[in-house]
Write a protein that holds these residues in place. Sequence first.
Motif, short mmCIF file in Angstrom:
data_model
loop_
_atom_site.label_atom_id
_atom_site.label_comp_id
_atom_site.label_asym_id
_atom_site.label_seq_id
_atom_site.Cartn_x
_atom_site.Cartn_y
_atom_site.Cartn_z
N THR A 65 2.76 -5.29 -20.46
CA THR A 65 2.54 -4.55 -21.70
C THR A 65 1.09 -4.13 -21.80
OG1 THR A 65 2.72 -4.56 -24.11
CG2 THR A 65 2.18 -6.67 -23.07
N HIS A 66 0.88 -3.02 -22.49
CA HIS A 66 -0.49 -2.60 -22.80
C HIS A 66 -0.88 -3.06 -24.20
CE1 HIS A 66 -1.54 -0.04 -19.38
NE2 HIS A 66 -0.25 0.22 -19.30
N TYR A 67 0.09 -3.62 -24.92
CA TYR A 67 -0.19 -4.06 -26.29
C TYR A 67 -0.72 -5.48 -26.26
CZ TYR A 67 2.71 -0.06 -27.71
OH TYR A 67 3.22 1.19 -27.91
N SER A 122 0.83 -1.21 0.00
CA SER A 122 0.00 0.00 0.00
C SER A 122 0.86 1.25 0.00
CB SER A 122 -0.89 0.02 1.24
OG SER A 122 -1.81 -1.05 1.22
N PHE A 123 0.37 2.26 -0.75
CA PHE A 123 0.92 3.61 -0.63
C PHE A 123 -0.11 4.38 0.19
CE2 PHE A 123 2.63 2.10 -4.71
CZ PHE A 123 3.98 2.36 -4.54
N GLY A 124 0.14 4.59 1.45
CA GLY A 124 -0.86 5.24 2.30
C GLY A 124 -2.16 4.45 2.28
N GLU A 125 -3.23 5.12 1.86
CA GLU A 125 -4.55 4.46 1.81
C GLU A 125 -4.73 3.63 0.54
OE1 GLU A 125 -7.28 5.05 4.30
OE2 GLU A 125 -5.31 5.36 5.23
N THR A 126 -3.84 3.82 -0.43
CA THR A 126 -4.00 3.14 -1.72
C THR A 126 -3.40 1.75 -1.67
OG1 THR A 126 -3.80 5.26 -2.85
CG2 THR A 126 -3.55 3.28 -4.22
N ARG A 127 -4.27 0.74 -1.82
CA ARG A 127 -3.79 -0.65 -1.84
C ARG A 127 -3.39 -0.99 -3.27
NH1 ARG A 127 -3.69 -3.83 2.41
NH2 ARG A 127 -4.04 -6.03 2.01
N ALA A 128 -2.12 -0.73 -3.59
CA ALA A 128 -1.67 -0.90 -4.98
C ALA A 128 -1.65 -2.37 -5.38
CB ALA A 128 -0.27 -0.29 -5.15
N VAL A 129 -1.17 -3.23 -4.49
CA VAL A 129 -1.16 -4.68 -4.70
C VAL A 129 -1.93 -5.28 -3.53
CG1 VAL A 129 0.24 -6.76 -5.00
CG2 VAL A 129 1.06 -4.56 -5.89
N PRO A 163 -4.97 -2.56 -16.72
CA PRO A 163 -5.07 -1.13 -17.02
C PRO A 163 -4.11 -0.30 -16.17
CG PRO A 163 -6.91 -1.84 -15.67
CD PRO A 163 -6.14 -3.08 -16.02
N ASN A 164 -3.99 0.96 -16.48
CA ASN A 164 -3.17 1.87 -15.67
C ASN A 164 -3.63 1.80 -14.23
OD1 ASN A 164 -3.46 4.14 -18.39
ND2 ASN A 164 -1.66 2.98 -17.87
N GLY A 165 -2.66 1.72 -13.34
CA GLY A 165 -2.99 1.73 -11.91
C GLY A 165 -3.38 0.37 -11.36
N ALA A 166 -3.28 -0.68 -12.17
CA ALA A 166 -3.68 -2.03 -11.71
C ALA A 166 -2.75 -2.56 -10.61
CB ALA A 166 -3.69 -3.00 -12.89
N GLY A 167 -1.52 -2.05 -10.58
CA GLY A 167 -0.57 -2.50 -9.57
C GLY A 167 0.60 -3.29 -10.13
N LYS A 168 0.72 -3.31 -11.45
CA LYS A 168 1.76 -4.13 -12.10
C LYS A 168 3.17 -3.67 -11.70
CE LYS A 168 0.28 -2.99 -16.21
NZ LYS A 168 -0.76 -2.00 -15.85
N THR A 169 3.42 -2.37 -11.85
CA THR A 169 4.77 -1.86 -11.56
C THR A 169 5.10 -2.03 -10.08
OG1 THR A 169 4.66 -0.29 -13.38
CG2 THR A 169 6.25 0.19 -11.63
N THR A 170 4.13 -1.79 -9.22
CA THR A 170 4.37 -1.96 -7.79
C THR A 170 4.74 -3.42 -7.49
OG1 THR A 170 2.78 -0.20 -7.34
CG2 THR A 170 3.39 -1.61 -5.48
N ALA A 171 4.01 -4.35 -8.10
CA ALA A 171 4.31 -5.77 -7.90
C ALA A 171 5.73 -6.08 -8.39
CB ALA A 171 3.29 -6.64 -8.63
N PRO A 188 13.26 -1.23 -16.33
CA PRO A 188 12.12 -0.46 -15.82
C PRO A 188 11.44 0.34 -16.92
CG PRO A 188 14.18 0.62 -15.25
CD PRO A 188 14.55 -0.65 -15.97
N GLN A 189 10.26 0.89 -16.58
CA GLN A 189 9.59 1.78 -17.54
C GLN A 189 10.42 3.03 -17.77
OE1 GLN A 189 5.51 3.10 -16.84
NE2 GLN A 189 4.96 1.03 -16.22
N GLN A 190 10.99 3.55 -16.70
CA GLN A 190 11.75 4.80 -16.81
C GLN A 190 13.06 4.55 -17.55
OE1 GLN A 190 10.82 3.48 -13.91
NE2 GLN A 190 9.02 4.72 -13.46
N ASP A 227 9.28 -4.05 -17.84
CA ASP A 227 8.08 -3.25 -17.58
C ASP A 227 7.80 -2.41 -18.83
OD1 ASP A 227 5.93 -2.15 -16.31
OD2 ASP A 227 7.05 -1.29 -14.64
N GLU A 228 6.82 -2.84 -19.60
CA GLU A 228 6.43 -2.17 -20.84
C GLU A 228 7.63 -1.93 -21.76
OE1 GLU A 228 3.43 0.74 -20.68
OE2 GLU A 228 2.74 0.16 -18.70
N PRO A 229 8.26 -3.01 -22.22
CA PRO A 229 9.51 -2.87 -22.97
C PRO A 229 9.36 -2.23 -24.34
CG PRO A 229 8.76 -5.16 -23.03
CD PRO A 229 7.88 -4.43 -22.06
#
Length: 281
Positions: free
Chosen positions: A202-204, A22-29, A47-55, A92-94, A169-171
């Motif tokens: 991936t989103h593709y 969790s990030f604060g109140e947000t349960r990312a995974v 989708p965006n925000g699903a928690g993939k990158t956090t996992a 990473p994505q970045q 992560d989204e190569p």
Amino acid sequence: MSDDGPIAEGGAALVCNGLAYSFGETRAVDGLDLSVTAGEVFGLLGPNGAGKTTAIRCITTLLPVPAGMVRVLGHDAARERMAVRRLLGYVPQQLSADAALTGRENVALFARVFDVARRERADRVAQALEAVDLTEAADRMASTYSGGMVRRLELAQALVSAPRLLMLDEPTIGLDPIARTSVWDHINAVRAATGMTVLVTTHYMDEADQYCGRVALMHRGRIRALGTPEALKADLRDRRGDGAKPTLEDVFRDVAGSGLDAQGGEFRDVRRTRRTASRVG
Ligand SMILES: Nc1ncnc2c1ncn2[C@@H]1O[C@H](COP(=O)(O)OP(=O)(O)OP(=O)(O)O)[C@@H](O)[C@H]1O
């Protein structure tokens, strides 16, 4: 395999049980259960925000594992962080390449960071660059590379430590179709040569369908569907029974339903781009 320590349970390269972050109140995974078989290409979609990158960041030990369990080739990500890091490659994505260095210098930097033995470094750097077809461009500044070349350079950075599990992560985000195919061809060639396991987000959907042996849909921090693309599509076709041939995107829209739009997420290309070339230029 002998120096990797514990043998993976049941041939699994990666096991997550009840992983939560969790990030604060947000349960990312939110209770992620996942088992990735050694040698497979596994797609983590959502989708965006699903928690993939956090996992992924928990699996790569960049974030702690506050709840649940993550094991990489039998090593616990919470208690054996260095052992896990030695087995992993991570793109990473970045942007992770330095524009002010040559391709070779970028890969050599990662070889040092990942503790590749000094006497092996030059050879391993050359092999990693060769594996992604950057030998000729190796001594040019990364600032002169195209977006596809930068992505392949980042792949070489991750491959220089000869990882058993490669996390991407989204190569291919933001790349043109030819560059996307090239990135996948190089990933698959290395996988065929080494037997490494690949976990990719991936989103593709077309890429997931074409290149992943199995895929999992993650939505709101959990896996909602998992299987081969063929099995998931066949299951939806049978349930609909209208004779139409569903795509993988249809499957995931079916699973996530209206929650997708409510979260602003899109399974289709979200038109985000890393703007790789311009950012290193
Ligand atoms: N550093 C952070 N601080 C606060 N909240 C965060 C942070 N990183 C992620 N989140 C939140 O955690 C949730 C999961 O985000 P995450 O980046 O893991 O999703 P994702 O599936 O990788 O999305 P995308 O496809 O856009 O990369 C989102 O609600 C996001 O806003």
